[in-house]
Enzyme design. Structure first.
Site, PDB file in Angstrom:
ATOM      1  N   HIS A  17      -0.142  -4.603   5.040  1.00  0.00           N
ATOM      2  CA  HIS A  17      -0.558  -3.628   6.061  1.00  0.00           C
ATOM      3  C   HIS A  17      -0.920  -4.349   7.362  1.00  0.00           C
ATOM      4  O   HIS A  17      -0.550  -3.930   8.456  1.00  0.00           O
ATOM      5  CB  HIS A  17      -1.826  -2.875   5.613  1.00  0.00           C
ATOM      6  CG  HIS A  17      -1.644  -1.939   4.457  1.00  0.00           C
ATOM      7  ND1 HIS A  17      -2.506  -1.921   3.380  1.00  0.00           N
ATOM      8  CD2 HIS A  17      -0.724  -0.966   4.220  1.00  0.00           C
ATOM      9  CE1 HIS A  17      -2.125  -0.976   2.528  1.00  0.00           C
ATOM     10  NE2 HIS A  17      -1.037  -0.394   3.008  1.00  0.00           N
ATOM     11  N   LYS A  41      -7.431  12.603  -4.268  1.00  0.00           N
ATOM     12  CA  LYS A  41      -6.976  11.320  -4.809  1.00  0.00           C
ATOM     13  C   LYS A  41      -8.198  10.492  -5.205  1.00  0.00           C
ATOM     14  O   LYS A  41      -9.196  10.461  -4.463  1.00  0.00           O
ATOM     15  CB  LYS A  41      -6.180  10.574  -3.721  1.00  0.00           C
ATOM     16  CG  LYS A  41      -4.992   9.810  -4.261  1.00  0.00           C
ATOM     17  CD  LYS A  41      -4.116   9.344  -3.113  1.00  0.00           C
ATOM     18  CE  LYS A  41      -3.220   8.204  -3.506  1.00  0.00           C
ATOM     19  NZ  LYS A  41      -2.416   7.732  -2.372  1.00  0.00           N
ATOM     20  N   ARG A  90       9.033  -1.866   2.296  1.00  0.00           N
ATOM     21  CA  ARG A  90       9.050  -3.108   1.522  1.00  0.00           C
ATOM     22  C   ARG A  90      10.393  -3.339   0.858  1.00  0.00           C
ATOM     23  O   ARG A  90      10.887  -4.439   0.801  1.00  0.00           O
ATOM     24  CB  ARG A  90       7.964  -3.068   0.433  1.00  0.00           C
ATOM     25  CG  ARG A  90       6.570  -3.214   0.982  1.00  0.00           C
ATOM     26  CD  ARG A  90       5.560  -2.850  -0.040  1.00  0.00           C
ATOM     27  NE  ARG A  90       5.748  -1.472  -0.479  1.00  0.00           N
ATOM     28  CZ  ARG A  90       4.891  -0.795  -1.217  1.00  0.00           C
ATOM     29  NH1 ARG A  90       3.790  -1.358  -1.622  1.00  0.00           N
ATOM     30  NH2 ARG A  90       5.126   0.452  -1.549  1.00  0.00           N
ATOM     31  N   SER A 128      -1.297  -1.767  -2.528  1.00  0.00           N
ATOM     32  CA  SER A 128      -2.711  -1.540  -2.848  1.00  0.00           C
ATOM     33  C   SER A 128      -2.874  -1.324  -4.352  1.00  0.00           C
ATOM     34  O   SER A 128      -3.879  -1.732  -4.946  1.00  0.00           O
ATOM     35  CB  SER A 128      -3.242  -0.314  -2.099  1.00  0.00           C
ATOM     36  OG  SER A 128      -3.168  -0.529  -0.718  1.00  0.00           O
TER      37      SER A 128
HETATM   38  O1  PNS Z   1      -0.397   4.546   2.171  1.00  0.00           O
HETATM   39  P1  PNS Z   1       0.314   5.757   1.632  1.00  0.00           P
HETATM   40  O2  PNS Z   1      -0.512   6.395   0.544  1.00  0.00           O
HETATM   41  O3  PNS Z   1       1.714   5.446   1.218  1.00  0.00           O
HETATM   42  O4  PNS Z   1       0.408   6.814   2.843  1.00  0.00           O
HETATM   43  C1  PNS Z   1       1.002   8.073   2.673  1.00  0.00           C
HETATM   44  C2  PNS Z   1       0.733   8.976   3.890  1.00  0.00           C
HETATM   45  C3  PNS Z   1      -0.756   9.028   4.193  1.00  0.00           C
HETATM   46  C4  PNS Z   1       1.463   8.469   5.088  1.00  0.00           C
HETATM   47  C5  PNS Z   1       1.284  10.387   3.528  1.00  0.00           C
HETATM   48  O5  PNS Z   1       0.849  10.754   2.258  1.00  0.00           O
HETATM   49  C6  PNS Z   1       0.825  11.458   4.525  1.00  0.00           C
HETATM   50  O6  PNS Z   1       1.254  11.496   5.656  1.00  0.00           O
HETATM   51  N1  PNS Z   1      -0.095  12.327   4.070  1.00  0.00           N
HETATM   52  C7  PNS Z   1      -0.662  13.385   4.870  1.00  0.00           C
HETATM   53  C8  PNS Z   1      -0.207  14.735   4.372  1.00  0.00           C
HETATM   54  C9  PNS Z   1       1.185  15.038   4.877  1.00  0.00           C
HETATM   55  O7  PNS Z   1       1.440  15.128   6.047  1.00  0.00           O
HETATM   56  N2  PNS Z   1       2.122  15.204   3.930  1.00  0.00           N
HETATM   57  C10 PNS Z   1       3.464  15.582   4.267  1.00  0.00           C
HETATM   58  C11 PNS Z   1       4.468  14.543   3.904  1.00  0.00           C
HETATM   59  S1  PNS Z   1       6.012  15.361   3.897  1.00  0.00           S
END
Ligand code: PNS
Length: 159
Positions: A17, A41, A90, A128
């Protein structure tokens, strides 16, 4: 002026990150790290802890701020007038999911573009989830996370 969001769970922030943060801060005017406050979560760190670790880590980067959000990323992007989403890739396995999210976000908010930065090879295996798995057994996480947070992470598992 380009304002970008680097969204994520950052539970906890990894060296991968951090690499994406430093590199994207060089290509946009302003970078907002958006920590997802996802109450459903089961997070190891609270959102405040994650924000505070990221703030400490990015103190030296003048165009980077750290914030948290809940709800949809596109709504948050609109609210803070960000037009770019940064995501790290990645491996090919990340791509399918990331492509779907990027396309959905663009469909519902035409002004938002997603920029993918490929992870440096040396960090390509870090996540993570792996950090938490290793730390939960007291394993060596020194190559995975910024040095100053190792104690915080082990402490969560009683080490
Ligand atoms: O670090 P992560 O868990 O891979 O991040 C995922 C993240 C936070 C980018 C994604 O889950 C997100 O944007 N969540 C907010 C809710 C949202 O907008 N969901 C729609 C995705 S189509």
């Amino acid at each position: 002026m380009t304002r970008a969001i680097y969204p994520g769970s950052f539970d906890p922030v990894t060296n991968g990150h951090f690499d994406i943060i430093e590199r994207s801060a060089k290509i946009v005017d302003e970078l907002v790290i958006g920590v997802l406050n996802n109450s459903s979560k089961n997070s190891l760190f609270s959102v405040d802890e994650r924000v505070s670790m990221l703030k400490e880590l990015t103190m030296h980067l003048p165009n980077v701020t750290v914030d948290s959000f809940d709800g949809l990323l596109v709504d948050y992007a609109k609210r803070i007038h960000a037009t770019i989403v940064i995501r790290g890739l990645r491996a090919v396995t990340d791509f399918e999911y990331e492509l779907q999210i990027a396309q959905t976000n663009h469909e519902v908010y035409k002004d938002i573009e997603t920029i993918f930065l490929t992870t440096r090879l040396e960090y390509a295996y870090i996540s993570s989830t792996i950090v938490k798995e290793f730390a939960s057994y007291g394993g060596d996480i020194s190559h995975f996370v910024p040095q100053q947070f190792m104690g915080h992470i082990y402490a969560k598992y009683g080490y």
